[in-house]
Design an enzyme around this catalytic site. Structure first.
Site, PDB file in Angstrom:
ATOM      1  N   ASP A   1      45.774  41.919  50.674  1.00 51.06           N
ATOM      2  CA  ASP A   1      46.810  40.904  50.486  1.00 51.06           C
ATOM      3  C   ASP A   1      46.338  39.534  50.986  1.00 51.06           C
ATOM      4  O   ASP A   1      45.584  39.461  51.958  1.00 51.06           O
ATOM      5  CB  ASP A   1      48.085  41.340  51.241  1.00 51.06           C
ATOM      6  CG  ASP A   1      49.305  40.554  50.799  1.00 51.06           C
ATOM      7  OD1 ASP A   1      49.234  39.858  49.774  1.00 51.06           O
ATOM      8  OD2 ASP A   1      50.341  40.636  51.489  1.00 51.06           O
TER       9      ASP A   1
ATOM     10  N   GLY B   1      46.276  34.691  47.218  1.00 51.40           N
ATOM     11  CA  GLY B   1      46.970  33.472  46.794  1.00 51.40           C
ATOM     12  C   GLY B   1      47.035  32.454  47.924  1.00 51.40           C
ATOM     13  O   GLY B   1      46.729  31.269  47.733  1.00 51.40           O
TER      14      GLY B   1
ATOM     15  N   ARG C   1      45.535  30.314  42.460  1.00 47.34           N
ATOM     16  CA  ARG C   1      45.599  31.707  42.918  1.00 47.34           C
ATOM     17  C   ARG C   1      44.414  32.508  42.362  1.00 47.34           C
ATOM     18  O   ARG C   1      43.876  33.393  43.013  1.00 47.34           O
ATOM     19  CB  ARG C   1      46.907  32.355  42.451  1.00 47.34           C
ATOM     20  CG  ARG C   1      48.169  31.705  42.986  1.00 47.34           C
ATOM     21  CD  ARG C   1      49.410  32.400  42.442  1.00 47.34           C
ATOM     22  NE  ARG C   1      49.365  33.813  42.690  1.00 47.34           N
ATOM     23  CZ  ARG C   1      49.621  34.381  43.873  1.00 47.34           C
ATOM     24  NH1 ARG C   1      49.964  33.637  44.892  1.00 47.34           N
ATOM     25  NH2 ARG C   1      49.554  35.679  44.008  1.00 47.34           N
TER      26      ARG C   1
ATOM     27  N   HIS D   1      41.688  35.309  43.858  1.00 43.88           N
ATOM     28  CA  HIS D   1      41.360  36.658  43.384  1.00 43.88           C
ATOM     29  C   HIS D   1      39.859  36.810  43.181  1.00 43.88           C
ATOM     30  O   HIS D   1      39.271  37.835  43.519  1.00 43.88           O
ATOM     31  CB  HIS D   1      42.098  36.963  42.078  1.00 43.88           C
ATOM     32  CG  HIS D   1      43.588  37.020  42.244  1.00 43.88           C
ATOM     33  ND1 HIS D   1      44.190  37.681  43.303  1.00 43.88           N
ATOM     34  CD2 HIS D   1      44.603  36.512  41.508  1.00 43.88           C
ATOM     35  CE1 HIS D   1      45.506  37.561  43.194  1.00 43.88           C
ATOM     36  NE2 HIS D   1      45.781  36.856  42.125  1.00 43.88           N
TER      37      HIS D   1
ATOM     38  N   ARG E   1      54.047  39.222  37.442  1.00 43.54           N
ATOM     39  CA  ARG E   1      53.357  37.946  37.717  1.00 43.54           C
ATOM     40  C   ARG E   1      53.078  37.186  36.419  1.00 43.54           C
ATOM     41  O   ARG E   1      53.131  37.768  35.338  1.00 43.54           O
ATOM     42  CB  ARG E   1      52.041  38.232  38.450  1.00 43.54           C
ATOM     43  CG  ARG E   1      52.289  38.753  39.837  1.00 43.54           C
ATOM     44  CD  ARG E   1      51.059  38.703  40.693  1.00 43.54           C
ATOM     45  NE  ARG E   1      51.406  39.090  42.052  1.00 43.54           N
ATOM     46  CZ  ARG E   1      50.625  38.921  43.101  1.00 43.54           C
ATOM     47  NH1 ARG E   1      49.443  38.388  42.959  1.00 43.54           N
ATOM     48  NH2 ARG E   1      51.021  39.289  44.285  1.00 43.54           N
TER      49      ARG E   1
ATOM     50  N   LEU F   1      31.279  59.206  48.822  1.00 45.75           N
ATOM     51  CA  LEU F   1      32.559  58.516  49.049  1.00 45.75           C
ATOM     52  C   LEU F   1      33.363  58.537  47.754  1.00 45.75           C
ATOM     53  O   LEU F   1      32.815  58.286  46.683  1.00 45.75           O
ATOM     54  CB  LEU F   1      32.269  57.059  49.468  1.00 45.75           C
ATOM     55  CG  LEU F   1      33.432  56.077  49.508  1.00 45.75           C
ATOM     56  CD1 LEU F   1      34.383  56.408  50.654  1.00 45.75           C
ATOM     57  CD2 LEU F   1      32.929  54.639  49.688  1.00 45.75           C
TER      58      LEU F   1
ATOM     59  N   ARG G   1      46.455  46.668  56.217  1.00 43.54           N
ATOM     60  CA  ARG G   1      47.016  45.604  55.369  1.00 43.54           C
ATOM     61  C   ARG G   1      46.579  44.251  55.917  1.00 43.54           C
ATOM     62  O   ARG G   1      46.722  43.990  57.118  1.00 43.54           O
ATOM     63  CB  ARG G   1      48.538  45.665  55.296  1.00 43.54           C
ATOM     64  CG  ARG G   1      49.073  44.576  54.353  1.00 43.54           C
ATOM     65  CD  ARG G   1      50.548  44.651  54.087  1.00 43.54           C
ATOM     66  NE  ARG G   1      50.888  43.718  53.002  1.00 43.54           N
ATOM     67  CZ  ARG G   1      51.809  43.934  52.082  1.00 43.54           C
ATOM     68  NH1 ARG G   1      52.511  45.034  52.107  1.00 43.54           N
ATOM     69  NH2 ARG G   1      52.050  43.040  51.145  1.00 43.54           N
TER      70      ARG G   1
ATOM     71  N   ARG H   1      54.259  45.330  55.759  1.00 42.25           N
ATOM     72  CA  ARG H   1      55.038  46.116  54.793  1.00 42.25           C
ATOM     73  C   ARG H   1      54.125  47.128  54.137  1.00 42.25           C
ATOM     74  O   ARG H   1      52.909  46.947  54.088  1.00 42.25           O
ATOM     75  CB  ARG H   1      55.543  45.207  53.659  1.00 42.25           C
ATOM     76  CG  ARG H   1      56.761  44.413  53.918  1.00 42.25           C
ATOM     77  CD  ARG H   1      57.272  43.817  52.599  1.00 42.25           C
ATOM     78  NE  ARG H   1      56.278  42.965  51.960  1.00 42.25           N
ATOM     79  CZ  ARG H   1      56.042  41.711  52.281  1.00 42.25           C
ATOM     80  NH1 ARG H   1      56.727  41.135  53.243  1.00 42.25           N
ATOM     81  NH2 ARG H   1      55.130  41.002  51.641  1.00 42.25           N
TER      82      ARG H   1
END
Ligand code: FPP
Length: 251
Positions: free
Chosen positions: A21, A24, A34, A38, A72, A132, A189, A195
């Protein structure tokens, strides 16, 4: 300094899940779009995969695109999809070389054909790899996953392939997209948000949660190692008492 050497190799989380997260906000801080965020997030994805491999983690699950992310702007969605396909194309060789198995979870029906094809090719090329398992959650929503599991279980009951009494946690596990993976031990996170955002709700029942203020494009191998080091300081009791964990034969 490389924090890898500080990790106790006897206590590595088997399955680490990451909510990537802050792309942006990272871009906005620099007055950029934004999309720029990314693009820079891809570098952090690579760092994380390499760090997980180095640390001996067996399963790494990355939240790349949620069912809610379809809301989005269209140009942002397009960029994310393109980034995914080009990154995978560029990384396929390295995944193969490093014995990494790629899989994808989520509702693939909504994905553009080119993305599905690109993904399937790499999934096929890496399906026998063992070091993995890298799982990309794409068009993924945990509630949708659970609803789906319930539907498939109900169908089996209706067809008399399963009785209601036989339904238990294992049966539910086996009907989730993640049926080949162990429970999540550690969920990370980035970006300071605390969250879960509809990610692996069933699978994180006993996971340790690690929240960091680092924005995703700045996330490095050392940030990943730090999360593991913090995880190793926590006593995981799974509902038992501390003494039961420390002295299992005496209690
Ligand atoms: C969250 O930042 C990030 C995403 C929704 C996408 C993550 C995707 C990548 C890093 C691209 C490539 C992925 C792979 C697996 C190669 P945000 O946009 O929610 O940031 P904000 O909260 O600051 O707005």
């Amino acid at each position: 300094m490389d924090f890898l050497s500080k990790i106790n190799t006897q206590n590595i989380p088997k399955h680490v899940a990451v909510i990537m997260d802050g792309n942006g906000r990272w871009a906005k801080k620099q007055g950029k779009s934004r999309i720029f965020g990314h693009k820079n997030g891809v570098k952090a994805v690579k760092e994380t995969i390499v760090a997980a491999g180095n640390a001996g983690v067996k399963a790494l699950t990355l939240y790349a695109f949620s069912t809610e992310n379809w809301k989005r702007p269209e140009t942002e969605i397009k960029t994310l999809m393109t980034l995914l396909v080009t990154s995978l194309k560029n990384e396929a060789k390295d995944l193969i070389k490093n014995n990494i198995k790629l899989q994808v979870i989520g509702n693939q029906n909504h994905l553009p054909e080119i993305v599905r094809k690109g993904l399937n090719k790499v999934i096929e090329q890496t399906k026998n790899n063992t070091v993995l398992t890298l799982t990309i959650a794409l068009s993924y929503g945990s509630r949708e996953e659970i609803v789906n599991a319930f539907k498939n279980i109900a169908k089996k009951v209706v067809n008399n392939d399963l009785s209601v009494e036989e339904i238990n946690e294992n049966i539910i596990n086996n009907h989730l997209y993640t049926f080949t993976l162990p429970d999540v031990d550690l969920m990370i996170r980035t970006s300071g948000e605390k969250r879960i955002s509809n990610f692996l709700l069933w699978q994180i029942a006993y996971a340790e949660l690690h929240f960091t203020d680092v924005l995703w494009p700045d996330f490095t191998k050392n940030d990943f190692y730090n999360a593991i080091i913090e995880y190793q300081t926590i006593e995981r009791r799974f509902g038992k008492t501390s003494d039961q964990i420390k002295l299992p034969n005496e209690i």
